[in-house]
Design a protein around this motif. Structure first.
Motif, PDB file in Angstrom:
ATOM      1  N   ILE A 236      10.771   2.436   4.398  1.00  0.00           N
ATOM      2  CA  ILE A 236      11.610   1.857   5.446  1.00  0.00           C
ATOM      3  C   ILE A 236      13.073   2.045   5.079  1.00  0.00           C
ATOM      4  N   LYS A 237      13.941   1.973   6.094  1.00  0.00           N
ATOM      5  CA  LYS A 237      15.387   2.011   5.879  1.00  0.00           C
ATOM      6  C   LYS A 237      16.013   0.802   6.555  1.00  0.00           C
ATOM      7  N   MET A 238      16.886   0.123   5.827  1.00  0.00           N
ATOM      8  CA  MET A 238      17.471  -1.098   6.387  1.00  0.00           C
ATOM      9  C   MET A 238      18.445  -0.835   7.523  1.00  0.00           C
ATOM     10  N   ARG A 377       2.211  -0.973  -0.159  1.00  0.00           N
ATOM     11  CA  ARG A 377       3.474  -1.286  -0.821  1.00  0.00           C
ATOM     12  C   ARG A 377       4.635  -0.736  -0.013  1.00  0.00           C
ATOM     13  N   LEU A 378       5.731  -1.466  -0.017  1.00  0.00           N
ATOM     14  CA  LEU A 378       6.876  -1.149   0.818  1.00  0.00           C
ATOM     15  C   LEU A 378       7.972  -0.511  -0.031  1.00  0.00           C
ATOM     16  N   MET A 379       8.385   0.691   0.341  1.00  0.00           N
ATOM     17  CA  MET A 379       9.413   1.428  -0.378  1.00  0.00           C
ATOM     18  C   MET A 379      10.706   1.364   0.432  1.00  0.00           C
ATOM     19  N   VAL A 380      11.698   0.654  -0.093  1.00  0.00           N
ATOM     20  CA  VAL A 380      12.988   0.530   0.600  1.00  0.00           C
ATOM     21  C   VAL A 380      13.884   1.683   0.149  1.00  0.00           C
ATOM     22  N   ASP A 381      14.234   2.556   1.080  1.00  0.00           N
ATOM     23  CA  ASP A 381      15.045   3.728   0.747  1.00  0.00           C
ATOM     24  C   ASP A 381      16.476   3.324   0.391  1.00  0.00           C
TER      25      ASP A 381
END
Length: 602
Positions: A236-238, A377-381
């Motif tokens: 995901i990207k904030m 699992r969530l990968m924050v770019d």
């Protein structure tokens, strides 16, 4: 309501912990020396690493590396990588694709792309069509990090307009220049954040409804990851989840609070020691703040839980001061270096801006909960440095909530940054103190050219390491630090997201030295779909957790992604040249051994 309350307002109790900005801590001196890239490159490329008498890895064993590919797929890879080596084709790739679409027609163009570039780097158009690719990779031990790689096809002018509108507050629009903040202010020349960027998609804010659509897309991606890949990741990207104005402003607050602590530490003669070793004496702190004109008793702000065990104030305790603000906009206050008083970052903050901030945090909370429910699992770019402090801070808040028992949320650390080691070591230290599981993805970085030109134009320090060798050393230093934390505390996790064979070998050697077996599944390896199979599949077949970053989306809407893939392949020609040589080697092996019609078992 504190920041954490805002993040978990819909269905989760508030944790009584604080916002923290930390930097490297005292254990840095215990690190093993990091080998430079020059030392790594001196190792024969045929080197393999043995973990026991039964396990070894040879990265030039092409039969094993390409056993998941049929011969046509090998030929496609060779053609695509060769085309990517021609500068004129890469520089004019968008124009060439537009012309091809006109000449071939939409249907034939899409078929051509699926046979070439799209088929090489993209798994499919939707979460149903990507399953064959994901499941085939998984059969050979390679998992997936799903990434819906669709971008709007905006002109440069439209991108700049959207960026300037979304990054400016009402206060700034009504009084231009009144809240001028240099690095943390939108600048027209750099409004199109797609320029000078590789390996990452870019989002531009339109409105809150569009952010909700992005959230729904991420939710579908999480669900698809849970349904098609065991222990998968979703990226995901904030900047897709809210107005970037908040990220800019919160980043500035975090940086200024840290600088003010450093200013006070210097006043006590402690500016030459590691930041987490800088501990402020309360009486001296009171005297210093009083001399600046600050009023009130500072000692009353620090309860026992906010003090270091020595009875003094360290960086962690200092930053808890801003966690007591009742509204999100109240977080946006900064200390005045002349007076020591807290002042609003902006002269005015509207109710609508307050609601926009809350909605961004609510979307993050929804995504993290959905990831937990789906076993993903969530990968924050990572993003640009003027957004990143806030992105990292909010990611830490999610880790505190969702990483209690295992690492669900992972932050991305860009090792081309001068402060990369500080950022990694501060979060490792924080996870140890607070008892949650640290999760990190280490990358070199995607915004170097943009970051450097922006720093020169606006007039702040270049945040990027001096050269590629410095970045390699930084990457290995950060990696060694996390590996040591894994060795000492099994609650840490790291993804080595790299196409650099020397970095992969460095990781294997360090794991061997530390006795970290791949079966622990604390150290993961990650590469992009369609690239570096000669690294990914031998690692997976040796029992290491390996993941491909798997983009997907409709052909026309992932053209910007494909354009960057072509640029990246040209930019790392040394690695691609080796990959091309190995592909030829395997092709010749099949031809001479009568396996030209080889078909993977799965």
């Amino acid at each position: 309501m504190s920041l954490r309350k805002s993040l978990t307002a819909f269905g989760r109790a508030t944790l009584n912990r604080s916002l923290v900005i930390a930097t490297r801590h005292h254990r840095v001196q215990a690190l093993h020396p990091t080998k430079t890239n020059t030392e790594d490159e001196s190792v024969d490329s045929r080197e393999y690493v043995s973990y026991s008498n039964k396990t070894s890895i040879d990265f030039e064993q092409t039969k094993e590396a390409y056993k998941s590919k049929d011969t046509l797929e090998l030929l496609r890879s060779l053609v695509v990588f060769k085309l990517c080596s021609y500068d004129i084709l890469v520089d004019k790739n968008k124009e060439i694709m537009d012309l091809s679409r006109k000449l071939l027609g939409q249907k034939m163009f899409e078929q051509f792309m699926k046979m070439t570039f799209y088929g090489q780097f993209v798994a499919g158009e939707d979460h149903q069509s990507i399953r064959p690719v994901v499941q085939k990779n998984q059969a050979y031990g390679v998992g997936a990090v799903l990434d819906y790689s669709v971008e709007e096809d905006l002109s440069q002018e439209e991108a700049e307009r959207k960026e300037m509108e979304s990054c400016m507050s009402t206060s700034e629009k009504e009084s231009p220049g009144a809240d001028h903040r240099e690095k943390f202010t939108a600048h027209q020349k750099f409004g199109d954040r797609r320029e000078g960027v590789t390996s990452t998609r870019t989002y531009f804010y339109a409105d809150e409804a569009k952010c909700d659509q992005h959230m729904e897309t991420f939710l579908k991606c999480i669900k698809a990851s849970g349904g098609s890949s065991e222990d998968g990741f979703s990226a995901i990207k904030m900047t897709a989840l809210g107005r970037p104005q908040f990220l800019l402003q919160f980043s500035e607050v975090l940086v200024k609070w840290r600088r003010f602590f450093s200013f006070l530490a210097a006043k006590q003669g402690k500016d030459s020691v590691e930041v987490l070793e800088q501990k402020l004496d309360l009486e001296q702190l009171q005297t210093c703040l009083a001399s600046l004109g600050a009023q009130g008793n500072i000692q009353s702000c620090f309860s026992e839980g906010r003090l270091h065990s020595s009875g003094m104030v360290d960086m962690l305790g200092w930053n808890r001061l801003i966690d007591e603000r009742t509204k999100i906009s109240d977080l946006l206050v900064v200390p005045n270096l002349q007076t020591g008083e807290l002042e609003p970052l902006l002269s005015m903050f509207t109710e609508e801006e307050e609601r926009q901030m809350k909605r961004m945090l609510q979307r993050l909370d929804v995504l993290a909960k959905h990831a937990v429910e789906n076993g993903v699992r969530l990968m924050v770019d990572a993003e640009q440095t003027y957004f990143q402090p806030a992105i990292s801070r909010l990611t830490v808040e999610m880790k505190r909530i969702f990483n209690k028992d295992k690492a669900v949320v992972f932050n991305t650390y860009q090792c081309y940054l001068k402060e990369a080691f500080d950022n990694v070591s501060m979060d490792v230290e924080l996870s140890r103190r607070e008892g949650w599981c640290f999760g990190a993805k280490l990358v070199r970085g995607a915004y170097m050219y943009q970051e450097r030109s922006r720093a020169v134009e606006i007039g702040y320090e270049d945040p990027i390491n001096l050269d590629y060798e410095s970045t390699n050393r930084m990457y290995h230093r950060c990696l060694d630090y996390v590996l040591e934390e894994i060795q000492q505390n099994k609650r840490a996790n790291v993804m080595v997201a790299s196409h650099n064979i020397d970095t992969v070998k460095h990781t294997l050697r360090r794991m061997n030295e530390m006795g970290l077996p791949p079966t622990d599944k604390k150290v993961y390896f990650g590469q992009l779909l369609g690239m570096c199979d000669q690294i990914s599949f031998p690692l997976a077949q040796a029992g290491f957790p390996v993941y491909k970053y798997v983009p997907y989306g409709p052909v026309n809407e992932v053209i910007p992604y494909l354009s960057r893939r072509a640029q990246e392949n040209r930019g790392i020609m040394k690695g691609v040249q080796m990959e091309r040589e190995l592909l030829w080697k395997e092709l010749m092996r099949r031809l001479t051994s009568g396996e030209v019609f080889y078909t993977p078992a799965v």
